[in-house]
Motif scaffolding. Structure first.
Motif, PDB file in Angstrom:
ATOM      1  N   VAL A   1       0.833  -1.198   0.000  1.00 27.05           N
ATOM      2  CA  VAL A   1       0.000   0.000   0.000  1.00 27.05           C
ATOM      3  C   VAL A   1       0.867   1.248   0.000  1.00 27.05           C
ATOM      4  CG1 VAL A   1      -1.627   1.342   1.392  1.00 27.05           C
ATOM      5  CG2 VAL A   1      -2.010  -1.086   1.069  1.00 27.05           C
ATOM      6  N   THR A  92      -4.831   6.885   0.546  1.00 30.11           N
ATOM      7  CA  THR A  92      -4.847   5.414   0.518  1.00 30.11           C
ATOM      8  C   THR A  92      -6.259   4.879   0.727  1.00 30.11           C
ATOM      9  OG1 THR A  92      -2.576   5.324   1.323  1.00 30.11           O
ATOM     10  CG2 THR A  92      -3.901   3.331   1.619  1.00 30.11           C
ATOM     11  N   ARG A  96      -6.911   3.372  -2.796  1.00 32.51           N
ATOM     12  CA  ARG A  96      -6.529   1.959  -2.757  1.00 32.51           C
ATOM     13  C   ARG A  96      -7.645   1.090  -2.191  1.00 32.51           C
ATOM     14  NH1 ARG A  96      -0.516   1.865  -2.625  1.00 32.51           N
ATOM     15  NH2 ARG A  96      -0.147   2.574  -4.749  1.00 32.51           N
TER      16      ARG A  96
END
Ligand SMILES: C[S@@+](CC[C@H](N)C(=O)[O-])C[C@H]1O[C@@H](n2cnc3c(N)ncnc32)[C@H](O)[C@@H]1O
Length: 296
Positions: A1, A92, A96
């Motif tokens: 990540v 993130t 993500r």
């Protein structure tokens, strides 16, 4: 990540939102006065304000004021001990995990362990109503000052431990709980996660991030306060001051055991792990051995 996080599509967008907090947006405070006040916070070295009985056994960062996240105020800029993490964290979760929308208007967020408020200010700039809790009073005083100086009505900074985020004021109140960089600092991570679960609405998400142990087993490593990880006592900036560091698998199982469903866990670059869990609906937790029997 972790790799390439600054190239994520939302990174520049979020970075741009932080320009909401530059001196030209001050309300009723002139820039010189603002900078002097912020520098006054930075010079604080004060155990008494935190009501510690024995400062010798307390964390440096709780006694001496250190800035948390990078902040460019326009006429002056402060480097934070956690760099641009406020931006990379939220980018993130947006890009993500697809767990956080860019537009948070109408959403309520609980930001646990806000330090000097980088994530809290950013979440407000995204449109959220944010309750920002922090156990260290001097950081909350500073964030409250910034709230007034930049006129951020949606921000509610509170000098509370996460363990006090219980009862009517918190239960079932939040669409998101941001629980980043705190799991390894607390004495009871299971109870902590249970509280985040209780504080969410059904369908709400816990956005967690933590230092982690690389083991593939469901391991929680004891890393008590005697382990200094960096910094120096002369600069009063030693890091560490942890309790328990979970592996990714332990993190997942802990979140599932307090009631979360759809738990997604992903390792980040250097011994850090992200996790997102959903409170589908409120379920009970195993009551045996709970440190607070009355916890909902
Ligand atoms: C490593 S910093 C993380 C800051 C920010 N959340 C981030 O992720 O970048 C941890 C912060 O959580 C605070 N903290 C630790 N334990 C806490 C607790 N039980 N309740 C509230 N705040 C806590 C610390 O004082 C510190 O400001």
């Amino acid at each position: 990540v972790g790799a390439g996080v600054r190239a994520l599509p939302s990174y520049d967008h979020l970075r741009g939102l932080m320009s909401r907090y530059t001196v030209e947006h001050l309300v009723g405070v002139d820039p010189a006065q603002f900078e002097a006040r912020i520098r006054g916070f930075l010079s604080l070295d004060d155990a008494a304000i935190e009501q510690y009985r024995d400062p010798a056994v307390q964390r440096d960062l709780s006694i001496r004021f250190h800035w948390g996240h990078d902040h460019d105020f326009g006429s002056f800029a402060l480097p934070g001990m956690m760099g641009d993490r406020h931006i990379t964290l939220l980018a993130t979760y947006i890009d993500r995990f697809d767990a956080l929308p860019r537009d948070l208007r109408g959403k309520r967020v609980l930001d646990i362990g806000c330090w000097t408020g980088g994530t809290s200010l950013l979440l407000c700039a995204m449109g959220a109503q944010v309750v920002a809790v922090e156990e260290v009073k001097k950081y909350v005083d500073c964030l409250r000052y910034m709230k007034e100086a930049f006129d951020v009505p949606g921000l509610d900074p509170r000098n509370l431990s996460l363990y006090e985020c219980v009862g009517q004021e918190f239960d079932d109140r939040f669409d998101y709980v941001l629980f980043a960089g705190v799991v390894y600092h607390v004495t009871d991570p299971v109870l902590a996660f249970r509280i985040t679960f209780n504080d969410l609405v059904d369908g709400g998400l816990c956005l967690a991030e933590t230092a982690s142990n690389p083991s593939r087993r469901p391991l929680v490593m004891y890393e008590g306060p005697r382990r200094v990880l960096g910094g120096s006592s002369s600069a009063q900036n030693r890091t560490g001051w942890n309790w328990f560091v979970p592996s990714a698998r332990a993190l997942r199982e802990m979140m599932e055991d307090v009631g979360f469903s759809d738990v997604r866990v992903e390792d980040a670059a250097v011994s850090r792990t992200f996790a997102v869990g959903r409170r589908g609906h409120h379920v009970d937790i195993l009551r045996a051995g709970l440190s607070v029997r009355s916890i909902r």
